[in-house]
Design a protein around this motif. Structure first.
Motif, short mmCIF file in Angstrom:
data_model
loop_
_atom_site.label_atom_id
_atom_site.label_comp_id
_atom_site.label_asym_id
_atom_site.label_seq_id
_atom_site.Cartn_x
_atom_site.Cartn_y
_atom_site.Cartn_z
N GLY A 289 -69.02 -78.96 66.01
CA GLY A 289 -69.51 -78.45 67.29
C GLY A 289 -70.73 -77.56 67.13
O GLY A 289 -71.67 -77.60 67.93
N ARG A 290 -70.74 -76.74 66.09
CA ARG A 290 -71.89 -75.87 65.86
C ARG A 290 -73.16 -76.66 65.52
O ARG A 290 -74.27 -76.22 65.79
CB ARG A 290 -71.58 -74.90 64.73
N LEU A 291 -72.98 -77.82 64.91
CA LEU A 291 -74.13 -78.61 64.49
C LEU A 291 -74.34 -79.83 65.38
O LEU A 291 -74.88 -80.84 64.94
CB LEU A 291 -73.95 -79.06 63.04
N LEU B 56 -64.80 -68.21 57.22
CA LEU B 56 -65.57 -68.49 56.01
C LEU B 56 -65.58 -69.98 55.68
O LEU B 56 -66.61 -70.53 55.27
CB LEU B 56 -65.00 -67.69 54.84
N LEU B 57 -64.41 -70.63 55.85
CA LEU B 57 -64.37 -72.05 55.50
C LEU B 57 -65.19 -72.88 56.48
O LEU B 57 -65.76 -73.91 56.10
CB LEU B 57 -62.92 -72.54 55.47
N GLU B 58 -65.28 -72.44 57.72
CA GLU B 58 -66.16 -73.14 58.67
C GLU B 58 -67.60 -73.09 58.18
O GLU B 58 -68.35 -74.07 58.31
CB GLU B 58 -66.03 -72.50 60.05
N GLN B 59 -68.00 -71.96 57.61
CA GLN B 59 -69.36 -71.85 57.07
C GLN B 59 -69.58 -72.84 55.93
O GLN B 59 -70.68 -73.37 55.76
CB GLN B 59 -69.61 -70.42 56.59
N VAL B 60 -68.53 -73.09 55.15
CA VAL B 60 -68.64 -74.09 54.07
C VAL B 60 -68.96 -75.46 54.65
O VAL B 60 -69.88 -76.16 54.19
CB VAL B 60 -67.34 -74.13 53.24
N ASN C 192 -72.57 -75.56 56.01
CA ASN C 192 -73.58 -75.66 54.96
C ASN C 192 -73.61 -77.05 54.35
O ASN C 192 -74.68 -77.60 54.06
CB ASN C 192 -73.33 -74.61 53.88
N LEU C 193 -72.42 -77.65 54.11
CA LEU C 193 -72.39 -78.99 53.52
C LEU C 193 -72.96 -80.03 54.48
O LEU C 193 -73.69 -80.95 54.07
CB LEU C 193 -70.95 -79.35 53.13
N LEU C 194 -72.63 -79.90 55.77
CA LEU C 194 -73.17 -80.86 56.74
C LEU C 194 -74.68 -80.68 56.91
O LEU C 194 -75.43 -81.67 57.00
CB LEU C 194 -72.46 -80.68 58.09
N GLY D 73 -82.00 -72.73 48.95
CA GLY D 73 -81.14 -72.84 47.80
C GLY D 73 -79.96 -71.89 47.83
O GLY D 73 -79.45 -71.49 46.78
N LEU D 74 -79.50 -71.51 49.03
CA LEU D 74 -78.38 -70.58 49.14
C LEU D 74 -77.13 -71.20 49.74
O LEU D 74 -76.02 -70.71 49.53
CB LEU D 74 -78.78 -69.37 50.00
N GLY D 75 -77.29 -72.28 50.50
CA GLY D 75 -76.15 -72.85 51.22
C GLY D 75 -75.04 -73.29 50.30
O GLY D 75 -73.86 -72.94 50.50
N LEU D 76 -75.38 -74.05 49.24
CA LEU D 76 -74.34 -74.53 48.33
C LEU D 76 -73.78 -73.40 47.48
O LEU D 76 -72.61 -73.43 47.10
CB LEU D 76 -74.91 -75.64 47.44
N ALA D 77 -74.62 -72.40 47.17
CA ALA D 77 -74.11 -71.24 46.43
C ALA D 77 -73.06 -70.50 47.24
O ALA D 77 -72.04 -70.03 46.70
CB ALA D 77 -75.27 -70.30 46.07
N ILE D 78 -73.27 -70.40 48.57
CA ILE D 78 -72.28 -69.77 49.43
C ILE D 78 -71.00 -70.60 49.46
O ILE D 78 -69.89 -70.06 49.42
CB ILE D 78 -72.86 -69.58 50.84
N CYS D 79 -71.14 -71.91 49.51
CA CYS D 79 -69.96 -72.79 49.49
C CYS D 79 -69.14 -72.55 48.23
O CYS D 79 -67.90 -72.42 48.28
CB CYS D 79 -70.39 -74.25 49.55
#
Length: 888
Positions: free
Chosen positions: A751-753, A779-783, A786-788, A846-852
């Protein structure tokens, strides 16, 4: 009974092994008796198990031979592309060592350790490739058939009639973890007939040759023995730590005692034959007795015999103890020896009675250790005469001095015989015994003891000037006089020998202490080398040069005492040999002795760190045995200091990197907070302006406002990622876990994307019966977001995105996949690093996957990337279910 004390040397050895393991990679060998027993299959199963534990696994090379069940195990594992080599018009595929070293994965799989690489490769054998991987700190899983071991090559040839050309040195698997992949010969033959090993034509030929039942049975026994030896070494490490007094006869171990006797080399060769016939480990020891010390010449002969044993493959040790028997038994129990080999004394029985029976005492005190007595001397520095002490050969001058001393004491007694009683004259003769013994020669001392009794009888006992004794009471006087002279000589010689030994020990200690003091007062590799080399040059009057590995792989002169000499190719090749094998060579050794200098390895806990070149200034004169011992001790001390300094530099560099990372995180956090307020104002203002009415003439202005709003939102997401990164890396983050359905989190992220995913097909495969998973939903929603976003950013417009989830093995596995270009080779591990982008034009910071990765790790899970068959990338993460919350 005195409580058993744990062996401190065992703890030090254990610490050295752990330091070596930390510095280099670990090798695990899946050993089989023959092809087809399932080594590759077992190795791949173990690799998949490691991957489930969160270890990143890279398949360097796996020879599946087209077997379906083996190919199935490769699914989901990253396989390194092979290197192609053209040889005589044929294109061959080989393991790409450079790519493996560049990737440096935690674990890499290298099949067929004995494989010979194609001509033109950097290394001739695949086991040499594995050695480089281990040296780079990479753990390796490898497979090997027992017939490829170098030490068993001739045995296998006699059993099977086939000479194996591709062999692996035994040293490669020493210290490795060995797992036996066992299959009964009958089952292996069934697999062969079923075509699971070779095609039918090859299988028929194999059963008539190499794969005969008798051959397979013998090879299986050899494989079991090799595995048992590996288990035995692990058992010995445990026994050494516990330090039990009893022998654990789990394997045959032979200890031979050597000394200065002429038959000691023969004793060593006999022990070598015994060890070879029973395939037993063996060692040679020289026991330095405090009660019966040797002179320099005898000690040098004993150490030369010890070097002979070392050349024949024995472990060697010089051990100091109060007595030979005590030291030999202490060493045997520490080494868990099952047999002690000594030489049979050829001295007369009366001398054995007077001088002490070495063999008899050893047998009485050996307990549960078997003593093997071979023809020859005892092979020790056991006493060989009446006076155990120094063993300097008594020359004629010594006997002449003893005779002169007897004459002098007789003359003195003649001068005072009119004033003194006979008992007082005896004291004068005993004083002479003391003076003769002080010269340190046992033969003349014994000679004087006998001669003094004869002179006293002849000159002073009535009737005088005859050997006739009128009063039988004087016989007791003669006996007491002889025994007194004997004991005085014995104690004097022992005191002199002990004083000489103490002086030598003091000299060695002073040299070691002086070097320790110098090394402790300096810092830095160059300063340590300079201090150590100057000390060696002063002590041994030599030219000392250190050679350390350079960037080109060769040894370059880094420091030295005085002006470093220019080494020719011959000397550099000797130094390289010493560095590669960790053994001394050159002057005074039996290896590469054509050069005029001694080359010693700077052996640290993790292997050689360099080579020391020592050349006497007085010419090509080899160092004597004592000098070699002191020199080797000093070299070990220098190597230890260099290793400690290297570790300290690594610690300092690590602290510096950690501090730099802390400062960077603080700066990012501060900047991010400062940017949030103006960004919120920009987004709010642009949104308000866009809600107004625009005429057709103002279409361009509306487009500009939309661009401003989108870019401001993108920058806001970047700032949010920066804040999330610094927050997750701090120690105060607490997860607000609660059992939650994973499909709700996925739906919220989609929904956010919604706008970003417009025009794309999103396929979801989430079973309805999935258990609830304990997570922090925010937090898991942010994962998922970021992956999507990552999938959208790196795939063409209109490309489908897939989201799937499944439960199994006590965890929930989720995958976000696409059909884009995939992840470039070598980027599957680094793609989760902060500020790392797999492609330069991929967008993002280069931060999205690091956060995941940080969020998943905080949940106790793991995340990884993989390339999909048919193209595209898949990002998987697994979360523990934590006992499983069942839906109602």
């Amino acid at each position: 009974m005195e409580p058993t004390r744990r062996n401190p040397e065992a703890f030090l050895a254990q610490a050295a092994r752990e330091a070596g393991a930390a510095a280099g990679g670990r090798l695990k060998v899946f050993l089989g008796a023959a092809p087809g027993v399932g080594k590759t299959f077992t190795m791949l199963e173990a690799a998949r198990s490691k991957r489930r534990e969160g270890v990143a696994v890279l398949v360097g090379v796996a020879e599946t031979h087209g077997r379906r069940e083996t190919l199935a195990l490769l699914e989901g594992l990253e396989v390194l592309a092979r290197r192609t080599v053209e040889h005589r018009g044929i294109v061959l595929e080989e393991f790409d060592l450079d790519a493996g070293l560049a990737r440096r994965p935690p674990l890499i799989l290298v099949d067929e350790l004995a494989h010979a690489n194609a001509p033109g490769s950097r290394n001739a054998k695949r086991w040499q490739d594995v050695a480089e991987l281990l040296g780079a700190g990479v753990d390796v899983y490898a497979t090997l058939n027992v017939q490829h071991l170098e030490s068993l090559n001739d045995v296998v040839a006699r059993i099977t009639g086939v000479t194996v050309r591709e062999t692996v040195p035994d040293s490669v698997i020493e210290g490795a973890d060995i797992e036996l992949v066992d299959l009964p010969p009958e089952e292996l033959l069934e697999r062969l007939k079923a075509g699971k090993v070779y095609v039918p034509e090859q299988a028929a030929r194999a059963t008539e040759g190499f794969f005969r039942l008798s051959n397979l049975t013998a090879l299986r026994e050899l494989a079991l023995r090799v595995t048992a030896q590996g288990v035995g070494k692990a058992l010995e490490s445990y026994r050494a730590l516990q330090a039990p007094e009893t022998i654990w006869p789990t394997a045959e171990r032979i200890l031979v005692c050597v000394g200065p006797g002429p038959n000691s080399p023969r004793l060593v060769r006999a022990a070598r034959r015994m060890a070879a016939s029973s395939r037993a480990e063996w060692a040679a020891a020289f026991i330095e007795s405090e009660r019966h010390p040797l002179d320099a010449a005898d000690r040098a002969r004993a150490l030369e015999t010890l070097r002979l044993a070392e050349g024949l493959g024995a472990q060697t040790e010089t051990y100091s103890a109060a007595g030979v028997v005590e030291g030999l038994l202490e060493l045997a129990r520490r080494w868990n020896a099952t047999k002690i080999v000594v030489g049979k004394s050829e001295r007369p029985r009366w001398r054995e009675f007077l001088g002490g029976g070495f063999v008899g005492e050893l047998i009485r005190r050996s307990g549960d250790i078997e003593v093997v007595v071979l023809r020859g001397d005892p092979g020790t520095n056991a006493p060989s005469g009446f006076f155990p002490g120094t063993s300097d050969p008594s020359t004629w001058s010594g006997y002449a001095a003893a005779a002169a001393a007897a004459a002098a004491t007789t003359a003195v007694c003649f001068a005072f015989s009119a004033f003194l009683e006979l008992t007082n004259l005896v004291m004068v003769y005993l004083l002479g015994a003391l003076l003769v013994a002080a010269r340190g020669m046992r033969g003349p001392a014994m000679f004087y003891s006998v001669l003094s009794v004869l002179c006293f009888d002849f000159c002073f006992v009535p009737p005088r000037f005859t050997f006739v004794v009128a009063d039988t009471h004087y016989l007791l006087t003669f006996l007491v006089m002889f025994l007194s002279a004997f004991l005085i000589s014995h104690l004097t010689l022992r005191l002199r020998s002990n004083a000489e030994s103490a002086r030598q020990v003091e000299a060695r200690t002073a040299v070691m202490h002086a070097l320790s003091r110098q090394l402790a007062s300096v810092r830095g590799i160059d300063a340590l080398l300079d201090a150590g080399l100057r000390h060696l040059a002063q002590v041994f009057d030599c030219e000392a040069v250190a050679l350390l590995p350079g960037g080109d792989g060769l040894l370059n002169v880094k420091a030295g005492s005085g002006q470093p000499p220019v080494l020719d190719d011959k000397e550099r090749s000797v130094a390289q040999w010493v560095f590669d094998l960790g053994q001394p060579a050159g002057l005074g050794t039996q290896t590469l002795s054509v050069v005029d200098a001694l080359y010693l390895p700077l052996q640290g806990g993790s292997g050689p760190t360099g080579v020391l070149r020592v050349r006497p200034r007085t010419g090509p004169r080899p160092f004597d045995a004592d000098q070699r011992l002191i020199l080797e001790s000093l070299v070990r001390q220098i190597a230890l200091a260099l290793e400690v300094e290297t570790l300290q530099e690594d610690v300092r560099a690590t602290k510096l990197r950690a501090e730099a990372e802390r400062l960077r995180s603080a700066l990012l956090s501060s900047v991010s907070h400062d940017l949030r307020t103006p960004l919120s104002a920009i987004i709010g203002s642009a949104g308000s302006l866009l809600q107004g009415s625009f005429s057709s003439a103002d279409a361009q202005g509306r487009a500009l406002l939309e661009d401003i709003l989108e870019e401001a939102k993108r920058l806001a997401r970047l700032v949010q990622n920066l804040l999330e990164t610094t927050r997750l890396e701090s120690t105060g983050v607490e997860l607000k876990k609660e059992p939650h359905p994973i499909e709700e989190v996925i739906g919220s992220a989609l929904g956010r994307l919604e706008k970003e995913l417009a025009g794309r097909e999103v396929r979801t495969a989430v079973p309805e019966d999935l258990p609830l998973v304990p997570i922090d939903p925010v937090l898991l929603e942010q994962v998922f977001v970021n992956l999507l976003e990552n999938a959208v950013r790196h795939t063409p417009p209109g490309t489908a995105v897939e989201v799937s989830a499944e439960a199994g093995g006590g965890e929930l596995s989720v995958m976000v996949a696409d059909r884009g270009p995939g992840v470039p080779p070598g980027e599957l591990e680094r793609i989760f690093d902060k500020f790392h982008r797999a492609t330069a034009g991929g967008g993002g910071a280069g931060l999205g996957l690091a956060i995941c990765k940080a969020v998943v790790a905080a949940h106790g899970g793991r995340i990884w990337a993989e390339n999909r068959e048919g193209g595209g990338a898949g990002f998987r993460f697994a979360l523990p279910l934590g006992g499983g919350h069942v839906r109602e």
